[in-house]
Design an enzyme around this catalytic site. Structure first.
Site, short mmCIF file in Angstrom:
data_model
loop_
_atom_site.label_atom_id
_atom_site.label_comp_id
_atom_site.label_asym_id
_atom_site.label_seq_id
_atom_site.Cartn_x
_atom_site.Cartn_y
_atom_site.Cartn_z
N LEU A 102 53.78 53.86 42.32
CA LEU A 102 53.67 55.17 41.64
C LEU A 102 53.37 56.31 42.61
CD1 LEU A 102 51.79 54.10 38.36
CD2 LEU A 102 54.26 54.37 38.73
N ASP A 105 52.07 47.84 46.10
CA ASP A 105 52.64 48.55 47.24
C ASP A 105 53.47 47.56 48.06
OD1 ASP A 105 53.04 49.83 49.78
OD2 ASP A 105 51.42 51.20 49.23
N ALA A 131 61.34 53.80 48.11
CA ALA A 131 61.36 54.41 49.45
C ALA A 131 60.65 55.75 49.34
CB ALA A 131 62.80 54.65 49.92
N SER A 151 71.93 55.35 51.83
CA SER A 151 72.23 56.78 51.68
C SER A 151 73.39 57.21 52.56
CB SER A 151 70.98 57.57 52.06
OG SER A 151 71.30 58.93 52.25
N TYR A 180 64.33 59.43 57.95
CA TYR A 180 64.69 58.77 56.69
C TYR A 180 66.01 58.00 56.88
CZ TYR A 180 66.64 58.75 51.88
OH TYR A 180 67.23 58.41 50.69
N ILE A 227 67.96 71.26 43.07
CA ILE A 227 67.95 71.88 41.74
C ILE A 227 66.51 71.93 41.21
CG2 ILE A 227 68.90 71.74 39.40
CD1 ILE A 227 71.22 70.08 40.65
N GLY A 235 67.31 67.86 60.81
CA GLY A 235 67.60 66.52 60.27
C GLY A 235 68.41 66.57 58.99
P1 NAD Z 1 61.96 58.30 43.63
O1 NAD Z 1 60.92 58.86 44.53
O2 NAD Z 1 62.02 58.86 42.25
O3 NAD Z 1 61.85 56.73 43.53
C1 NAD Z 1 61.25 55.94 44.54
C2 NAD Z 1 60.26 55.03 43.85
O4 NAD Z 1 59.72 54.15 44.80
C3 NAD Z 1 59.08 55.79 43.23
O5 NAD Z 1 58.89 55.32 41.90
C4 NAD Z 1 57.90 55.43 44.12
O6 NAD Z 1 56.67 55.44 43.43
C5 NAD Z 1 58.32 54.05 44.61
N1 NAD Z 1 57.74 53.68 45.90
C6 NAD Z 1 57.77 54.39 47.06
N2 NAD Z 1 57.14 53.74 48.04
C7 NAD Z 1 56.69 52.57 47.51
C8 NAD Z 1 55.96 51.48 48.03
N3 NAD Z 1 55.55 51.43 49.29
N4 NAD Z 1 55.67 50.45 47.19
C9 NAD Z 1 56.09 50.47 45.90
N5 NAD Z 1 56.77 51.48 45.35
C10 NAD Z 1 57.08 52.53 46.15
O7 NAD Z 1 63.36 58.51 44.38
P2 NAD Z 1 64.85 58.29 43.86
O8 NAD Z 1 65.56 59.57 44.06
O9 NAD Z 1 64.87 57.64 42.52
O10 NAD Z 1 65.40 57.30 44.97
C11 NAD Z 1 65.56 55.91 44.73
C12 NAD Z 1 66.20 55.30 45.96
O11 NAD Z 1 67.48 55.87 46.19
C13 NAD Z 1 65.39 55.54 47.24
O12 NAD Z 1 65.50 54.39 48.05
C14 NAD Z 1 66.13 56.68 47.89
O13 NAD Z 1 65.96 56.69 49.28
C15 NAD Z 1 67.56 56.35 47.52
N6 NAD Z 1 68.44 57.51 47.56
C16 NAD Z 1 68.25 58.54 46.69
C17 NAD Z 1 69.10 59.64 46.73
C18 NAD Z 1 68.93 60.79 45.78
O14 NAD Z 1 69.72 61.75 45.88
N7 NAD Z 1 67.99 60.79 44.86
C19 NAD Z 1 70.16 59.69 47.66
C20 NAD Z 1 70.30 58.62 48.55
C21 NAD Z 1 69.46 57.52 48.47
#
Ligand code: NAD
Length: 314
Positions: free
Chosen positions: A33, A56, A78, A120, A145, A185, A274
């Site tokens: 979370l 975690d 992540a 990504s 990242y 956004i 970056g």
């Molecule tokens: P988000 O932050 O909403 O979701 C990440 C989730 O991981 C969160 O619920 C967070 O609490 C949990 N988390 C983080 N570190 C943790 C840990 N150490 N242990 C347990 N839980 C952990 O982000 P998102 O946009 O839903 O992204 C989801 C995935 O998609 C990520 O890996 C992100 O890098 C990848 N991604 C997202 C996008 C985008 O545009 N949103 C683009 C490319 C890749």
């Protein structure tokens, strides 16, 4: 089918959980979370459709017992904030690379054989041809990242080659939509909520990227997994076009009704060191599998602006 979703309380993860529950999978969400929101999956937990573990991923010992009986891991957890790496240099190492190692190692110990990974478009770096195909290389990411995503892909390849895992690696474009908790956004709406008279835009606004609606993204993931069976299945997920930051600013200003806001650009070709100013993925591997992307980039932006304005401004 028992699925373990890391990051399942997050933006994309919670939509994936909706789809898995709808098709009858048993789901365990593992999330600390840190950026996730328990409310996104609260109904499923209360209905007994989803088990939740506030764990975690950096804690390997805590992760190990959670893998028992799992058929597939969807690894989405992540650090979502690419910009953070400009100030703090070990977050992506810990929350990305080390966390992915722990997921893979706990899978190996429990005999779990399948993993789907949220990578990504930023792994391609900034000199890639556009649209970028999956076989472009060498991949030289320019953010911390991006480096952690590439490291995650490398570790997965190693676990496939050495321990017989099967993997789906998804290189996402910018994913946007309902429940978004970060991104351009989201930032613009918050800025206009605070001060409806002006909107600060990072960079010169000419940055131009592909945007994919989150429902399209999770549907595409599940479609690819159902229709492929190589040991490593690598797919770009995105839409067929791009939308500029100037266009996004105009759409958000219009949708919020803040039409008198002055749009102020901080200048420079990118939002931060970056950042990759222009990105578009080739998605023919995905469409050749028979998947149809519902929203183009501009439609996804307009749709997201409307739903996030409701969520943020009420
Ligand atoms: P988000 O932050 O909403 O979701 C990440 C989730 O991981 C969160 O619920 C967070 O609490 C949990 N988390 C983080 N570190 C943790 C840990 N150490 N242990 C347990 N839980 C952990 O982000 P998102 O946009 O839903 O992204 C989801 C995935 O998609 C990520 O890996 C992100 O890098 C990848 N991604 C997202 C996008 C985008 O545009 N949103 C683009 C490319 C890749």
């Amino acid at each position: 089918m028992r699925a373990l979703v890391t990051g399942g309380a997050g933006f994309i993860g919670s939509h994936l959980v909706d789809r898995l529950v709808a098709r009858g999978d048993k789901v365990l969400v593992v999330d600390n979370l840190s950026s996730g929101v328990l409310d996104f999956i609260k109904d499923h937990i209360e209905n007994g459709k989803v088990d939740f573990s506030n764990t975690d991923l950096k804690d390997l010992d805590a992760l190990k017992p959670l893998m028992h009986g799992v058929d597939i891991v969807y690894h989405l957890a992540a650090n979502p904030d690419i910009r953070l790496g400009t100030r703090i240099t070990d977050t992506d190492l810990n929350e990305g690379t080390i966390a992915t190692y722990n997921v893979l190692e706990s899978m190996r110990l429990a005999g779990v054989k399948k993993i789907a990974f949220a990578s990504s478009s930023v792994v391609y770096g900034e000199d890639a041809p556009m649209p970028t195909p999956e076989d472009h290389g060498p991949c030289l990411p320019i953010s911390l990242y991006g480096a952690s995503k590439q490291a995650g892909e490398g570790l997965i390849g190693a676990w496939v080659g050495t321990f017989g895992l099967q993997a789906w690696i998804f290189r996402f474009a910018n994913i946007i939509g309902e429940r978004g908790t970060h991104g351009v956004i989201f930032d613009f709406i918050h800025k206009l909520k605070k001060d409806p008279s002006r909107l600060e835009v990072l960079g010169n606004g000419l940055q131009e990227k592909s945007y994919m609606e989150v429902g399209d993204c999770v549907d595409a993931m599940l479609h690819v997994i159902s229709n492929t069976n190589e040991s490593i299945n690598l797919y770009n997920l995105g839409s067929n076009d791009t939308c500029s930051v100037r266009n996004i600013a105009a759409i958000v200003v219009k949708e919020t009704g803040c039409t008198d806001a002055s749009i102020e650009y901080t200048g420079g070709d990118r939002g931060w060191a970056g950042d990759i100013p222009k990105a578009m993925l080739a998605i023919n591997r995905l469409t050749d599998l028979g998947f149809k992307v519902n929203y183009d980039s501009e439609e996804a932006v307009a749709h997201t602006a409307r739903v996030l304005i409701q969520e943020i401004m009420g």
